[in-house]
Design a protein around this motif. Structure first.
Motif, mmCIF file in Angstrom:
data_model
loop_
_atom_site.group_PDB
_atom_site.id
_atom_site.type_symbol
_atom_site.label_atom_id
_atom_site.label_comp_id
_atom_site.label_asym_id
_atom_site.label_seq_id
_atom_site.Cartn_x
_atom_site.Cartn_y
_atom_site.Cartn_z
ATOM 1 N N GLY B 139 0.811 -1.206 0.000
ATOM 2 C CA GLY B 139 0.000 0.000 0.000
ATOM 3 C C GLY B 139 0.842 1.252 0.000
ATOM 4 N N ASN B 197 -6.509 -0.317 6.853
ATOM 5 C CA ASN B 197 -6.298 0.885 6.071
ATOM 6 C C ASN B 197 -5.264 1.746 6.774
ATOM 7 N N GLN B 440 -4.331 -0.314 -6.698
ATOM 8 C CA GLN B 440 -4.473 -0.012 -5.283
ATOM 9 C C GLN B 440 -4.308 1.462 -4.990
ATOM 10 N N SER B 441 -3.169 2.019 -5.320
ATOM 11 C CA SER B 441 -3.006 3.378 -4.839
ATOM 12 C C SER B 441 -1.915 4.159 -5.549
ATOM 13 N N TRP B 449 -5.823 3.934 1.120
ATOM 14 C CA TRP B 449 -4.855 2.852 1.057
ATOM 15 C C TRP B 449 -5.615 1.553 1.143
#
Lengths: 169, 454
Positions: B139, B197, B440-441, B449
């Motif tokens: 993440g 998260n 994802q990010s 995240w």
């Protein structure tokens, strides 16, 4: 590196450097224009250097230090008047940041340049000395005076642990 | 007393004064052409052939920055690209061949590395692999600038019941395209399978980490000192495994932390072998936690800003607080008319009964007031955003008028790209599909995240 390649890949970073150095968009643009016109005229030489961007940044820095075309003073985003207005609306940390920016704007230019090079551009004192054309000891003296004026305490960065390079470009 | 970190943060905010590269080059082209229009008193000008050559080269350079055509559409696209951070970080497969052979997209079956990419050019500027003994990044979350991130690393490829994640502070330096990784010593982290998260505050000084299993809690770490403050929900483990969990953290600039809450009573007690609810019922929806306090009870210290009735025909489960703290962007299955609120949350479910999983057949992004809960505007429609998107929002400008999402432009096999939604327009970010980016990010502000394989 051709001028076109430089402009496409490195120019925005140079402009950001000029913006942080001056604290004003219009002044950053004026300085950038002056520097880029001169740099283009000599690009055969600059483009062949190992670090063309380093050289252009040095030109930006020199232009900033000698800039006296107008009677402007450095007023970055955090002018005290703005800070006072915003304090009621934003958290204290943002008011404090605005106040800090206002004080940075009042520093002598060479002190401000040292702070920007060390804390924004992440340059070593040796590199800053090379850019400013002085000795590392002089850089440290400028930094010490500026940090004292701003009441900045020296202490470890976040994590307080060993840093190492992860770049694998 | 101020710190060096305060100084760095303050200087970075001055980047907002950066002039447009395209405008600078065009002004230079005007000036070096010798025309009167672009001249200003006192300027030194080149003359003759040198000036003409300069015009050609500078216009070419400006074209490189602004794209192959000078159409209005392209100019609009350039405006969109310049309205988001210049640099972003994304996860990519460490071994693209293994990723391709896996036949999967975006699942935690291959180790991931992180890349820093240039929004305007699509170039990969730096690649970062997880330091040993960690084998994958899982993440990314970012600060409000475009160069400060926190990466999450795992020592296993799948969520672990015994191993804890490791967070790394990552600082990108555009001067030399280097990324400096600093491992963060954060006490009391849950095992990786429990982390729901994590989100870095816009000023880069605080990291919020949500734990979804008992104890369900949010911990805010102060990164310079490592000091932790924790807000805990009193849920028994049996309920914390899939009900009443926290998720989807997003920060405002004033220290308010938005989180998605699955719905629960304040606590439960066991009476003769049965669970009995205690205290106030907190319906599912978006909650706002004031992290400027000392820590304590997660639900008592939070305000329910948007609620989502379990029976509502609204597939909202992803909420994002705008950095200015005034709005909440929600992914809804059916837009709520402007001025109205989400359906009432008065219906109280039987405790312990899991909520139905929302369907995302045609998700829409809609903005709601963080104070009244009323719908403010529909940010886009799925038609303008592309054929298919993941439910994540990866970046939001301060007021919430510009967001970055991830999706495909056409149904079927077209690649996943990051794109900018502004008004009703979707602008793909160039080069964001190569190398194939795990969905994802890209993680900038506020940088939600996500854990893979949830």
């Amino acid at each position: 590196m051709t001028f076109e390649e430089f402009a496409a890949s490195r120019l925005p970073a140079v402009l950001a450097f000029a913006a942080v150095l001056t604290g004003q968009r219009a002044t950053a643009e004026d300085i950038a224009q002056e520097v880029l016109i001169r740099a283009y005229a000599r690009w055969d030489t600059i483009g062949g250097l190992d670090r063309p961007e380093f050289y252009v940044r040095k030109m930006v820095l020199n232009e900033f230090l000698s800039w006296r075309r107008r009677s402007w003073r450095l007023i970055p985003a955090g002018d005290p008047a703005t800070a006072a207005d915003s304090a009621s609306d934003l958290a204290d940390q943002y008011a404090e940041r605005a106040a800090l920016l206002a004080e940075i704007g009042k520093l002598p230019r060479r002190q401000r340049a040292v702070l920007v090079l060390r804390y924004y551009d992440d340059r070593s004192d040796a590199e800053i000395a090379e850019l400013l054309g002085c000795r590392p000891g002089t850089v440290r003296a400028y930094a010490a005076r500026a940090l004292a004026a701003l009441r900045v305490e020296l202490r470890p960065e976040p994590g307080n642990l060993t840093s190492y390079q992860g770049s694998e470009v | 007393m101020r710190t060096e970190h305060d100084l760095r943060s303050a200087l970075r905010t001055l980047e907002q004064e950066t002039p447009s590269a395209g405008e600078v080059l065009h002004h230079i082209a005007e000036r070096t052409s010798g025309g009167v229009a672009g001249r200003r008193p006192g300027r030194r000008l080149m003359a003759g052939a040198a000036a003409a050559a300069a015009v050609v080269a500078i216009v070419a350079a400006a074209a490189l920055l602004s794209g192959p055509t000078a159409s209005r559409g392209h100019a609009v696209a350039q405006d969109a690209l310049q309205s988001v951070p210049r640099y972003y970080m994304a996860l990519v497969p460490t071994d693209p061949r293994a990723f391709a052979q896996s036949g999967l997209s975006g699942e935690a079956t291959v180790p991931a590395s992180a890349v820093v990419k240039d929004t305007l050019t699509g170039l990969v500027l730096a690649t970062v692999r997880p330091p040993k003994p960690y084998i994958t990044f899982i993440g990314i979350t970012g600060a409000a600038d475009d160069r400060t991130f926190v990466l999450t690393a795992w020592s296993t490829i799948a969520p672990s019941l015994t191993q804890r994640p490791k967070f790394f502070y990552a600082r990108f330096n555009p001067a030399d395209d280097a990324v400096t990784l600093t491992p963060l010593a954060l006490p009391g982290l849950p095992v990786s399978s429990s982390v729901a998260n994590a989100a870095l505050s816009p000023d880069g000084t605080k990291l919020a980490v949500a734990s979804k299993t008992s104890p369900v809690q949010i911990t805010v770490y102060s990164l310079p000192s490592g000091a932790a403050r924790t807000w805990t929900a009193n849920l028994p483990a049996i309920l914390a495994s899939g009900f009443g969990v926290v998720d989807q953290l997003s920060w405002s600039r004033t220290g308010i932390l938005g989180f998605d809450w699955g719905g629960s009573y304040a606590g439960y007690v066991s009476v003769h072998g049965r669970l009995k609810p205690e205290g106030r019922y907190s319906p599912p929806g978006e909650y706002l936690l004031n992290t400027n306090t000392a820590g304590g009870s997660l639900l008592a210290d939070s305000q329910n800003a948007l609620c989502l009735a379990p029976s509502a025909l609204v597939a909202a489960a992803y909420f994002y607080l705008t950095p200015d703290g005034t709005k909440i962007i929600a992914l809804v299955g059916r837009p709520i008319p402007v001025g109205q609120t989400l359906p009432s949350c008065s219906a109280t479910p039987h405790p312990g009964v899991a909520q139905p999983t929302p369907e995302f057949s045609a998700p829409e992004l809609e903005e709601f007031s963080a104070t009244t809960g009323q719908a403010v505007s529909i940010l886009d429609t799925s038609r303008s955003r592309g054929a298919r998107t993941d439910p994540g929002v990866y970046w939001i400008n301060p007021s919430g008028s510009v967001v970055v999402v991830h999706g495909t432009l056409k149904p079927g096999s077209s690649p996943w790209v990051f794109g900018i939604v502004s008004g009703s327009r979707f602008t793909p970010i160039p080069g964001s599909s190569s190398p194939p980016t795990l969905p994802q990010s890209p993680a900038t502000e506020p940088a939600p995240w996500a854990v893979l394989a949830l």
